[in-house]
Design a protein around this motif. Structure first.
Motif, PDB file in Angstrom:
ATOM      1  N   ASP A  23       0.666  -1.315   0.054  1.00  0.00           N
ATOM      2  CA  ASP A  23      -0.047   0.095   0.081  1.00  0.00           C
ATOM      3  C   ASP A  23       0.876   1.368  -0.151  1.00  0.00           C
ATOM      4  O   ASP A  23       2.049   1.273  -0.262  1.00  0.00           O
ATOM      5  N   GLY A  24       0.199   2.468   0.022  1.00  0.00           N
ATOM      6  CA  GLY A  24       1.091   3.776   0.088  1.00  0.00           C
ATOM      7  C   GLY A  24       1.956   3.720   1.202  1.00  0.00           C
ATOM      8  O   GLY A  24       3.090   4.413   1.003  1.00  0.00           O
ATOM      9  N   ALA A  25       1.616   3.244   2.379  1.00  0.00           N
ATOM     10  CA  ALA A  25       2.668   3.339   3.488  1.00  0.00           C
ATOM     11  C   ALA A  25       3.780   2.088   3.375  1.00  0.00           C
ATOM     12  O   ALA A  25       4.529   2.239   4.339  1.00  0.00           O
ATOM     13  N   GLY A  26       3.731   1.335   2.468  1.00  0.00           N
ATOM     14  CA  GLY A  26       4.622   0.384   2.293  1.00  0.00           C
ATOM     15  C   GLY A  26       4.467  -0.800   3.055  1.00  0.00           C
ATOM     16  O   GLY A  26       5.256  -1.635   3.162  1.00  0.00           O
ATOM     17  N   GLY A  27       3.296  -1.124   3.425  1.00  0.00           N
ATOM     18  CA  GLY A  27       2.944  -2.485   4.238  1.00  0.00           C
ATOM     19  C   GLY A  27       1.802  -3.085   3.233  1.00  0.00           C
ATOM     20  O   GLY A  27       1.344  -2.805   2.354  1.00  0.00           O
ATOM     21  N   MET A  70     -10.824 -11.912  -7.191  1.00  0.00           N
ATOM     22  CA  MET A  70      -9.600 -11.510  -8.068  1.00  0.00           C
ATOM     23  C   MET A  70      -9.768 -10.043  -8.641  1.00  0.00           C
ATOM     24  O   MET A  70      -8.806  -9.668  -8.850  1.00  0.00           O
ATOM     25  N   GLY A  71     -10.986  -9.572  -8.786  1.00  0.00           N
ATOM     26  CA  GLY A  71     -11.180  -8.213  -9.308  1.00  0.00           C
ATOM     27  C   GLY A  71     -10.577  -7.235  -8.239  1.00  0.00           C
ATOM     28  O   GLY A  71      -9.789  -6.208  -8.758  1.00  0.00           O
ATOM     29  N   GLN A  72     -10.737  -7.802  -6.965  1.00  0.00           N
ATOM     30  CA  GLN A  72     -10.059  -6.766  -5.956  1.00  0.00           C
ATOM     31  C   GLN A  72      -8.684  -7.020  -5.860  1.00  0.00           C
ATOM     32  O   GLN A  72      -8.145  -5.842  -5.798  1.00  0.00           O
ATOM     33  N   GLY A  73      -8.113  -8.012  -6.419  1.00  0.00           N
ATOM     34  CA  GLY A  73      -6.735  -8.026  -6.690  1.00  0.00           C
ATOM     35  C   GLY A  73      -6.074  -7.312  -7.529  1.00  0.00           C
ATOM     36  O   GLY A  73      -5.226  -6.657  -7.529  1.00  0.00           O
ATOM     37  N   TYR A  74      -6.978  -7.436  -8.722  1.00  0.00           N
ATOM     38  CA  TYR A  74      -6.401  -6.344  -9.698  1.00  0.00           C
ATOM     39  C   TYR A  74      -6.519  -5.007  -9.655  1.00  0.00           C
ATOM     40  O   TYR A  74      -5.851  -3.991  -9.997  1.00  0.00           O
ATOM     41  N   LEU A  75      -7.598  -4.619  -8.759  1.00  0.00           N
ATOM     42  CA  LEU A  75      -7.832  -3.190  -8.418  1.00  0.00           C
ATOM     43  C   LEU A  75      -6.570  -2.536  -7.450  1.00  0.00           C
ATOM     44  O   LEU A  75      -6.289  -1.623  -7.446  1.00  0.00           O
ATOM     45  N   MET A  76      -6.155  -3.559  -6.634  1.00  0.00           N
ATOM     46  CA  MET A  76      -4.969  -3.187  -5.692  1.00  0.00           C
ATOM     47  C   MET A  76      -3.884  -3.234  -6.619  1.00  0.00           C
ATOM     48  O   MET A  76      -2.781  -2.161  -6.091  1.00  0.00           O
ATOM     49  N   LEU A  77      -3.538  -3.496  -7.803  1.00  0.00           N
ATOM     50  CA  LEU A  77      -2.406  -2.994  -8.673  1.00  0.00           C
ATOM     51  C   LEU A  77      -2.628  -1.810  -9.549  1.00  0.00           C
ATOM     52  O   LEU A  77      -1.443  -1.268  -9.776  1.00  0.00           O
ATOM     53  N   LEU A  78      -3.871  -1.109  -9.181  1.00  0.00           N
ATOM     54  CA  LEU A  78      -3.831   0.238  -9.744  1.00  0.00           C
ATOM     55  C   LEU A  78      -2.694   1.251  -8.977  1.00  0.00           C
ATOM     56  O   LEU A  78      -2.611   1.015  -7.833  1.00  0.00           O
ATOM     57  N   PRO A  79      -2.132   2.191  -9.624  1.00  0.00           N
ATOM     58  CA  PRO A  79      -1.258   3.108  -9.067  1.00  0.00           C
ATOM     59  C   PRO A  79      -1.595   3.752  -7.945  1.00  0.00           C
ATOM     60  O   PRO A  79      -0.723   3.796  -6.884  1.00  0.00           O
ATOM     61  N   ASP A  80      -2.976   4.266  -8.025  1.00  0.00           N
ATOM     62  CA  ASP A  80      -3.470   4.961  -6.555  1.00  0.00           C
ATOM     63  C   ASP A  80      -3.832   4.008  -5.232  1.00  0.00           C
ATOM     64  O   ASP A  80      -4.082   4.506  -4.385  1.00  0.00           O
ATOM     65  N   GLY A  81      -3.284   2.749  -5.495  1.00  0.00           N
ATOM     66  CA  GLY A  81      -3.740   1.797  -4.491  1.00  0.00           C
ATOM     67  C   GLY A  81      -5.090   1.728  -4.124  1.00  0.00           C
ATOM     68  O   GLY A  81      -5.480   1.820  -2.881  1.00  0.00           O
ATOM     69  N   ALA A  82      -5.895   1.778  -5.113  1.00  0.00           N
ATOM     70  CA  ALA A  82      -7.504   1.781  -4.956  1.00  0.00           C
ATOM     71  C   ALA A  82      -7.971   1.027  -3.696  1.00  0.00           C
ATOM     72  O   ALA A  82      -7.496  -0.037  -3.641  1.00  0.00           O
ATOM     73  N   PRO A  83      -8.700   1.682  -3.041  1.00  0.00           N
ATOM     74  CA  PRO A  83      -9.478   0.818  -1.794  1.00  0.00           C
ATOM     75  C   PRO A  83     -10.425   0.114  -2.148  1.00  0.00           C
ATOM     76  O   PRO A  83     -11.159   0.190  -3.490  1.00  0.00           O
ATOM     77  N   GLY A  84     -10.494  -1.121  -1.451  1.00  0.00           N
ATOM     78  CA  GLY A  84     -11.330  -2.083  -2.005  1.00  0.00           C
ATOM     79  C   GLY A  84     -12.249  -2.559  -0.927  1.00  0.00           C
ATOM     80  O   GLY A  84     -12.819  -1.674  -0.331  1.00  0.00           O
TER      81      GLY A  84
END
Length: 88
Positions: A23-27, A70-84
């Motif tokens: 995530d944005g905080a590195g965790g 799995m869609g949630q996993g792909y959303l996590m790959l977005l640059p802004d760290g899309a909340p899910g």
């Protein structure tokens, strides 16, 4: 076939370069990753054509749940760290 095609690249990415899920905080969000891994497992189960006999297992590995997770996993790959599903 769709389940297998969705699960394979995401699983490979998690195995080869797991830091992409930071995530944005590195965790890591362990709760979110657990749900994504559940989706991957269900995707592989459905993708290879296995159908559980027990109704509870059928519900837990249903393809719709797999695709959502799995869609949630792909959303996590977005640059802004899309909340899910599990933001926090």
């Amino acid at each position: 076939m769709l389940s297998l095609l969705l699960a394979s690249p995401l699983a490979l990415l998690l195995l080869i370069h797991p830091a992409v899920m930071l995530d944005g905080a590195g965790g890591y969000s362990h709760a979110q990753l657990m749900l994504v891994m559940w989706g991957l497992s269900a995707g592989f189960i459905h993708g290879v054509g296995f159908v559980p006999q027990q109704w509870l297992w059928r519900l837990l590995v249903h393809p719709a749940a797999a695709w959502l997770l799995m869609g949630q996993g792909y959303l996590m790959l977005l640059p802004d760290g899309a909340p899910g599903l599990m933001s926090g």
